[in-house]
Motif scaffolding. Structure first.
Motif, PDB file in Angstrom:
ATOM      1  N   LYS A   1       0.825  -1.214   0.000  1.00 54.88           N
ATOM      2  CA  LYS A   1       0.000   0.000   0.000  1.00 54.88           C
ATOM      3  C   LYS A   1       0.857   1.261   0.000  1.00 54.88           C
ATOM      4  CE  LYS A   1      -4.091  -1.951   2.152  1.00 54.88           C
ATOM      5  NZ  LYS A   1      -4.861  -2.103   3.387  1.00 54.88           N
ATOM      6  N   LYS A   2       2.061   1.174   0.590  1.00 60.96           N
ATOM      7  CA  LYS A   2       2.987   2.316   0.608  1.00 60.96           C
ATOM      8  C   LYS A   2       3.811   2.390  -0.674  1.00 60.96           C
ATOM      9  CE  LYS A   2       3.485   2.313   5.624  1.00 60.96           C
ATOM     10  NZ  LYS A   2       4.415   2.352   6.764  1.00 60.96           N
ATOM     11  N   ASN A   3       3.547   1.482  -1.615  1.00 55.34           N
ATOM     12  CA  ASN A   3       4.269   1.399  -2.888  1.00 55.34           C
ATOM     13  C   ASN A   3       5.765   1.159  -2.697  1.00 55.34           C
ATOM     14  OD1 ASN A   3       4.287   1.306  -5.732  1.00 55.34           O
ATOM     15  ND2 ASN A   3       5.043   3.413  -5.808  1.00 55.34           N
ATOM     16  N   LEU A   4       6.115   0.401  -1.670  1.00 52.36           N
ATOM     17  CA  LEU A   4       7.522   0.092  -1.415  1.00 52.36           C
ATOM     18  C   LEU A   4       7.902  -1.287  -1.947  1.00 52.36           C
ATOM     19  CD1 LEU A   4       7.766   1.548   2.190  1.00 52.36           C
ATOM     20  CD2 LEU A   4       8.519   2.605   0.030  1.00 52.36           C
ATOM     21  N   ILE A   5       6.894  -2.148  -2.137  1.00 48.30           N
ATOM     22  CA  ILE A   5       7.120  -3.464  -2.723  1.00 48.30           C
ATOM     23  C   ILE A   5       6.012  -3.751  -3.735  1.00 48.30           C
ATOM     24  CG2 ILE A   5       8.314  -4.398  -0.695  1.00 48.30           C
ATOM     25  CD1 ILE A   5       5.701  -5.913  -0.024  1.00 48.30           C
ATOM     26  N   SER A   6       6.294  -4.702  -4.605  1.00 56.17           N
ATOM     27  CA  SER A   6       5.286  -5.156  -5.559  1.00 56.17           C
ATOM     28  C   SER A   6       5.472  -6.653  -5.742  1.00 56.17           C
ATOM     29  CB  SER A   6       5.440  -4.429  -6.899  1.00 56.17           C
ATOM     30  OG  SER A   6       6.695  -4.751  -7.474  1.00 56.17           O
ATOM     31  N   SER A   7       4.517  -7.266  -6.396  1.00 60.03           N
ATOM     32  CA  SER A   7       4.660  -8.690  -6.676  1.00 60.03           C
ATOM     33  C   SER A   7       4.762  -8.888  -8.178  1.00 60.03           C
ATOM     34  CB  SER A   7       3.513  -9.499  -6.079  1.00 60.03           C
ATOM     35  OG  SER A   7       2.295  -9.082  -6.603  1.00 60.03           O
ATOM     36  N   VAL A   8       5.570  -9.865  -8.558  1.00 58.12           N
ATOM     37  CA  VAL A   8       5.794 -10.195  -9.965  1.00 58.12           C
ATOM     38  C   VAL A   8       5.665 -11.700 -10.131  1.00 58.12           C
ATOM     39  CG1 VAL A   8       7.298  -8.219 -10.424  1.00 58.12           C
ATOM     40  CG2 VAL A   8       8.294 -10.357  -9.618  1.00 58.12           C
ATOM     41  N   VAL A   9       5.416 -12.131 -11.348  1.00 57.63           N
ATOM     42  CA  VAL A   9       5.319 -13.558 -11.642  1.00 57.63           C
ATOM     43  C   VAL A   9       6.705 -14.190 -11.485  1.00 57.63           C
ATOM     44  CG1 VAL A   9       4.820 -15.245 -13.453  1.00 57.63           C
ATOM     45  CG2 VAL A   9       3.375 -13.229 -13.190  1.00 57.63           C
ATOM     46  N   ASP A  10       6.746 -15.335 -10.836  1.00 57.84           N
ATOM     47  CA  ASP A  10       7.982 -16.106 -10.673  1.00 57.84           C
ATOM     48  C   ASP A  10       8.357 -16.688 -12.039  1.00 57.84           C
ATOM     49  OD1 ASP A  10       9.929 -18.056 -10.130  1.00 57.84           O
ATOM     50  OD2 ASP A  10       9.039 -18.550  -8.191  1.00 57.84           O
ATOM     51  N   GLU A  11       9.564 -16.407 -12.499  1.00 53.59           N
ATOM     52  CA  GLU A  11      10.004 -16.872 -13.818  1.00 53.59           C
ATOM     53  C   GLU A  11      10.047 -18.397 -13.902  1.00 53.59           C
ATOM     54  OE1 GLU A  11      12.811 -15.300 -11.829  1.00 53.59           O
ATOM     55  OE2 GLU A  11      11.422 -13.618 -11.934  1.00 53.59           O
ATOM     56  N   THR A  12      10.280 -19.072 -12.784  1.00 49.43           N
ATOM     57  CA  THR A  12      10.407 -20.532 -12.804  1.00 49.43           C
ATOM     58  C   THR A  12       9.067 -21.249 -12.656  1.00 49.43           C
ATOM     59  OG1 THR A  12      10.834 -20.613 -10.423  1.00 49.43           O
ATOM     60  CG2 THR A  12      12.753 -20.411 -11.884  1.00 49.43           C
ATOM     61  N   ASP A  13       8.054 -20.528 -12.170  1.00 49.77           N
ATOM     62  CA  ASP A  13       6.730 -21.129 -11.987  1.00 49.77           C
ATOM     63  C   ASP A  13       5.691 -20.019 -12.104  1.00 49.77           C
ATOM     64  OD1 ASP A  13       4.370 -22.350 -11.203  1.00 49.77           O
ATOM     65  OD2 ASP A  13       5.219 -23.287  -9.416  1.00 49.77           O
ATOM     66  N   VAL A  14       5.057 -19.900 -13.254  1.00 49.24           N
ATOM     67  CA  VAL A  14       4.142 -18.786 -13.513  1.00 49.24           C
ATOM     68  C   VAL A  14       2.910 -18.798 -12.618  1.00 49.24           C
ATOM     69  CG1 VAL A  14       4.905 -18.441 -15.889  1.00 49.24           C
ATOM     70  CG2 VAL A  14       3.010 -20.008 -15.417  1.00 49.24           C
ATOM     71  N   ARG A  15       2.679 -19.892 -11.899  1.00 49.10           N
ATOM     72  CA  ARG A  15       1.551 -19.939 -10.956  1.00 49.10           C
ATOM     73  C   ARG A  15       1.888 -19.203  -9.651  1.00 49.10           C
ATOM     74  NH1 ARG A  15       1.353 -26.196 -10.532  1.00 49.10           N
ATOM     75  NH2 ARG A  15       3.544 -25.660 -10.517  1.00 49.10           N
ATOM     76  N   ARG A  16       3.153 -18.931  -9.427  1.00 51.52           N
ATOM     77  CA  ARG A  16       3.594 -18.292  -8.181  1.00 51.52           C
ATOM     78  C   ARG A  16       3.988 -16.845  -8.426  1.00 51.52           C
ATOM     79  NH1 ARG A  16       7.841 -21.634  -5.083  1.00 51.52           N
ATOM     80  NH2 ARG A  16       7.065 -20.273  -3.479  1.00 51.52           N
ATOM     81  N   ARG A  17       3.996 -16.097  -7.335  1.00 51.78           N
ATOM     82  CA  ARG A  17       4.406 -14.699  -7.401  1.00 51.78           C
ATOM     83  C   ARG A  17       5.550 -14.481  -6.415  1.00 51.78           C
ATOM     84  NH1 ARG A  17       1.548 -12.015 -10.741  1.00 51.78           N
ATOM     85  NH2 ARG A  17       1.921  -9.939  -9.950  1.00 51.78           N
ATOM     86  N   LYS A  18       6.369 -13.501  -6.730  1.00 53.78           N
ATOM     87  CA  LYS A  18       7.465 -13.114  -5.847  1.00 53.78           C
ATOM     88  C   LYS A  18       7.288 -11.654  -5.439  1.00 53.78           C
ATOM     89  CE  LYS A  18      11.194 -16.206  -7.076  1.00 53.78           C
ATOM     90  NZ  LYS A  18      12.610 -16.258  -7.453  1.00 53.78           N
ATOM     91  N   ILE A  19       7.785 -11.348  -4.266  1.00 53.13           N
ATOM     92  CA  ILE A  19       7.760  -9.986  -3.745  1.00 53.13           C
ATOM     93  C   ILE A  19       9.104  -9.348  -4.074  1.00 53.13           C
ATOM     94  CG2 ILE A  19       7.523  -8.578  -1.652  1.00 53.13           C
ATOM     95  CD1 ILE A  19       5.040 -10.284  -2.318  1.00 53.13           C
ATOM     96  N   GLN A  20       9.058  -8.097  -4.529  1.00 56.20           N
ATOM     97  CA  GLN A  20      10.303  -7.376  -4.804  1.00 56.20           C
ATOM     98  C   GLN A  20      10.140  -5.910  -4.412  1.00 56.20           C
ATOM     99  OE1 GLN A  20      10.928  -7.696  -9.030  1.00 56.20           O
ATOM    100  NE2 GLN A  20       9.541  -6.011  -9.500  1.00 56.20           N
ATOM    101  N   LEU A  21      11.258  -5.235  -4.245  1.00 64.26           N
ATOM    102  CA  LEU A  21      11.229  -3.804  -3.971  1.00 64.26           C
ATOM    103  C   LEU A  21      10.787  -3.047  -5.214  1.00 64.26           C
ATOM    104  CD1 LEU A  21      14.641  -3.363  -2.103  1.00 64.26           C
ATOM    105  CD2 LEU A  21      12.368  -3.234  -1.080  1.00 64.26           C
TER     106      LEU A  21
END
Length: 138
Positions: free
Chosen positions: A76-96
């Motif tokens: 909500k503070k726009n400090l992190i976002s989630s992206v699709v995991d390159e190794t498994d498109v069903r999963r998401r990863k958190i990143q800055l």
């Protein structure tokens, strides 16, 4: 009575007092309305890169519910976002986010000052010993 119980000699009490002192210093220095757990999460993400939410929580020592709340608030503070995991498109990863990465650079400098002030009563040898002992019991 032998072996009397004195509160001032109990590790939990001493750790709580030290923790309160550290938290007061943290709150004085960190001006970005972050909790210590949010701070740790951002710093850890900068160290390890994109991570699953579950793995990130373990790296910061949080349970699943706490991790979800921390991640939601940082998103909500726009400090992190989630992206699709390159190794498994069903999963998401958190990143800055870019904004999060800029903030982390400031937080690292402030974090060093928090540690310096927290450990100020100790000499260099005592600081090293304290950190080593705390890591040993963690």
């Amino acid at each position: 009575m032998s072996g009397s119980y004195l509160l001032d000699e109990q590790i939990g009490f001493a750790l709580r007092l030290a923790g309160q002192r550290h938290t007061a210093i943290f709150q004085e220095i960190i001006e970005d309305e972050l909790t210590p757990t949010q701070f740790s999460t951002l710093i850890r993400l900068s160290e390890v890169g994109a991570s699953s939410q579950n793995h990130l929580g373990r790296l910061v020592g949080m349970d699943v519910a706490t991790t979800k709340g921390v991640v939601d608030r940082l998103r909500k503070k726009n400090l992190i976002s989630s992206v699709v995991d390159e190794t498994d498109v069903r999963r998401r990863k958190i990143q800055l986010t870019d904004e999060g990465a800029v903030l982390v650079n400031r937080l690292k400098r402030r974090g060093k000052e928090i540690t310096r002030q927290t450990l100020e009563p100790l000499d260099n040898s005592e600081r090293a010993t304290l950190l080593a002992l705390l890591k040993k019991i963690s």
